[in-house]
Design a protein around this motif. Structure first.
Motif: not given
Length: 161
Positions: A51, A83, A105
């Protein structure tokens, strides 16, 4: 060329050893911090590392992320699945090549990470305030070269060199 005394060589070896020991200590402390952050967010250590790479270098293809993280592509699939399910990242089709996927992200979760790392970031700001610009440039260069050396050593191990 000036002559270096045996005492000078010994002092240099001792300082070099202190630097290597300091880097190992730093690694252990940052690993402990990351485990605490990961525990608070219910994220595995490797997932948190990935991440961070996506946050800093993304969007990335899964294969580029696997290379940067030093992970097998099959392992990366599991990391990305976790994730994505937890709402940290999105996998999207690359507009230039619809067969390719990029990982980015999701910005709405970044605040959680920022808050958990705020104490360390504040401490780092305080430490850096004690150095002048020239010293900070030296330290930044040392850390960059050290990270490059670690990357090269990892790559050599991965390729069997």
């Amino acid at each position: 060329m000036s002559h270096v005394t045996p005492e000078g060589r010994r002092a240099r070896r001792q300082l070099t050893t202190q630097i290597k020991d300091g880097l190992r200590d730093l690694h252990n402390q940052l690993s402990a911090l990351n485990r605490q952050v990961g525990g608070r967010l219910a994220i595995k250590d490797t997932d948190l590392d990935c991440l961070d790479l996506v946050n800093r270098n993304g969007p990335l293809s899964p294969s580029a992320l696997a290379r940067q993280a030093g992970l097998h592509p099959a392992t990366m699939t599991g990391v990305l699945d976790r994730l994505e399910k937890a709402g940290w990242i999105a996998r999207e089709r690359d507009p230039a090549d619809r067969r390719a996927v990029t990982v980015r992200a999701l910005p709405d979760r970044g605040g959680e990470l920022y808050r958990l790392f705020a104490g360390m970031n504040s401490e780092m700001d305080s430490i850096c305030a004690g150095y002048d610009e020239r010293q900070l440039e030296l330290l930044a260069g040392f850390l960059r070269r050290t990270a490059d050396a670690g990357q090269a050593a990892s790559r050599d191990l991965a390729t069997g060199d």
